[in-house]
Design an enzyme around this catalytic site. Structure first.
Site, mmCIF file in Angstrom:
data_model
loop_
_atom_site.group_PDB
_atom_site.id
_atom_site.type_symbol
_atom_site.label_atom_id
_atom_site.label_comp_id
_atom_site.label_asym_id
_atom_site.label_seq_id
_atom_site.Cartn_x
_atom_site.Cartn_y
_atom_site.Cartn_z
ATOM 1 N N GLY A 14 0.638 -1.101 0.033
ATOM 2 C CA GLY A 14 0.035 -0.191 -0.127
ATOM 3 C C GLY A 14 0.801 1.179 0.061
ATOM 4 O O GLY A 14 0.431 2.197 -0.992
ATOM 5 N N ASP A 72 7.017 7.085 9.179
ATOM 6 C CA ASP A 72 6.530 6.413 10.248
ATOM 7 C C ASP A 72 5.222 6.997 10.808
ATOM 8 O O ASP A 72 5.133 8.427 10.769
ATOM 9 C CB ASP A 72 7.694 6.563 11.543
ATOM 10 C CG ASP A 72 7.278 5.654 12.598
ATOM 11 O OD1 ASP A 72 7.317 4.512 12.480
ATOM 12 O OD2 ASP A 72 7.273 6.144 13.868
ATOM 13 N N TYR A 154 -6.419 1.562 12.252
ATOM 14 C CA TYR A 154 -7.429 2.223 13.106
ATOM 15 C C TYR A 154 -8.677 2.866 12.255
ATOM 16 O O TYR A 154 -9.347 3.740 12.806
ATOM 17 C CB TYR A 154 -6.751 3.129 14.108
ATOM 18 C CG TYR A 154 -5.901 2.592 15.006
ATOM 19 C CD1 TYR A 154 -6.122 1.868 16.184
ATOM 20 C CD2 TYR A 154 -4.539 2.391 14.605
ATOM 21 C CE1 TYR A 154 -5.082 1.485 17.038
ATOM 22 C CE2 TYR A 154 -3.467 2.080 15.601
ATOM 23 C CZ TYR A 154 -3.863 1.250 16.607
ATOM 24 O OH TYR A 154 -2.927 0.787 17.537
HETATM 25 P P1 IMP Z 1 3.452 1.895 10.579
HETATM 26 O O1 IMP Z 1 3.905 3.438 10.349
HETATM 27 O O2 IMP Z 1 3.245 1.240 9.186
HETATM 28 O O3 IMP Z 1 4.483 1.176 11.609
HETATM 29 O O4 IMP Z 1 1.985 1.989 11.223
HETATM 30 C C1 IMP Z 1 1.981 2.309 12.580
HETATM 31 C C2 IMP Z 1 0.617 2.028 13.220
HETATM 32 O O5 IMP Z 1 -0.286 3.181 12.938
HETATM 33 C C3 IMP Z 1 0.037 0.648 12.526
HETATM 34 O O6 IMP Z 1 -0.477 -0.089 13.587
HETATM 35 C C4 IMP Z 1 -1.001 1.218 11.665
HETATM 36 O O7 IMP Z 1 -2.082 0.332 11.753
HETATM 37 C C5 IMP Z 1 -1.526 2.473 12.392
HETATM 38 N N1 IMP Z 1 -1.759 3.627 11.042
HETATM 39 C C6 IMP Z 1 -0.936 4.225 10.630
HETATM 40 N N2 IMP Z 1 -1.463 4.838 9.518
HETATM 41 C C7 IMP Z 1 -2.595 4.427 9.444
HETATM 42 C C8 IMP Z 1 -3.820 4.735 8.624
HETATM 43 O O8 IMP Z 1 -3.696 5.385 7.741
HETATM 44 N N3 IMP Z 1 -4.855 4.197 8.796
HETATM 45 C C9 IMP Z 1 -5.025 3.451 10.173
HETATM 46 N N4 IMP Z 1 -4.164 3.093 10.750
HETATM 47 C C10 IMP Z 1 -2.848 3.553 10.596
#
Ligand code: IMP
Length: 202
Positions: A14, A72, A154
């Site tokens: 994605g 991040d 989320y």
């Molecule tokens: P990472 O940056 O991929 O490590 O995501 C960090 C956390 O934040 C993960 O648990 C994701 O599910 C949540 N997160 C980050 N971006 C989104 C989003 O656009 N929608 C829902 N959850 C998000």
């Protein structure tokens, strides 16, 4: 500036798609870590989204020798003093998105003040040591139960007034137009445009 290649410090499909679409407008080709033949997984021990994005981008740049881009992100809830924040992906030691959503709703059970924001920091690290960063935010309120099937993480409990729906009920285009990552990426596109006016990268 054309034919410049960046490595994305992630194999998330994605994120790869979103970054490819926006950076293609600058003539930048984005490769996954797998395509670049690297498997960088540094310890994300920063104390902010920005520090962790820089850690990931630097590690991928050092492993590949190419400019690298990383993001991040997470969700920060007002009533929980900004938690889970940078710990969003491992919140409550839960093993799945569904469990994390349930855990967050449980922690918000008796709370009426439900303001929250998604935050994304994007970092680009160049082999010459230069680092660029941007930050994007997306504000909303938490629902009392998950609604919708789209998106991830989320999204099903993140309600946005302007849509009258959660982020799991809107299209990918609608989400990208307002999302933390969309905003941070578009800001990075602007920063890179300025950077390339003053620097020649090969
Ligand atoms: P990472 O940056 O991929 O490590 O995501 C960090 C956390 O934040 C993960 O648990 C994701 O599910 C949540 N997160 C980050 N971006 C989104 C989003 O656009 N929608 C829902 N959850 C998000």
């Amino acid at each position: 500036m054309s034919n410049l290649r960046f490595v994305l410090a992630s194999n998330n499909k994605g994120k790869l798609k979103e970054m490819r679409e926006i950076l293609a407008e600058l003539g930048i080709e984005v490769m996954s870590q797998k395509e670049a033949g690297i498997a960088s997984e540094p310890e994300e021990d920063g104390t902010t989204f920005e520090e962790n994005a820089i850690i990931k981008a630097r590690a991928a740049m050092e492993a590949s020798g190419l400019p690298a881009i990383a993001d991040d992100s997470g969700i920060a809830v007002d009533a929980l003093n900004g938690e889970p924040g940078i710990y969003s992906a491992r919140y409550g030691d839960c093993g799945s998105d569904e469990e994390r959503v349930e855990y967050l709703l449980k922690n918000m059970e008796n709370e009426e003040h439900r303001a929250a924001k998604f935050v994304s920091s994007i970092a680009v690290a160049f082999p010459n040591g230069d680092v660029l960063t941007t930050l994007g935010e997306c504000h909303g309120t938490l629902t009392y139960a998950p609604i919708g099937e789209n998106g991830f993480g989320y999204d099903p409990i993140f309600y946005m007034e302007q849509f009258g729906r959660t982020l799991a009920q809107v299209s990918a285009e609608e989400k990208n137009s307002v999302s933390h990552r969309g905003r941070a990426l578009r800001a990075m596109k602007e920063k890179l445009t300025e950077y390339f006016k003053e620097n020649t990268i090969c």
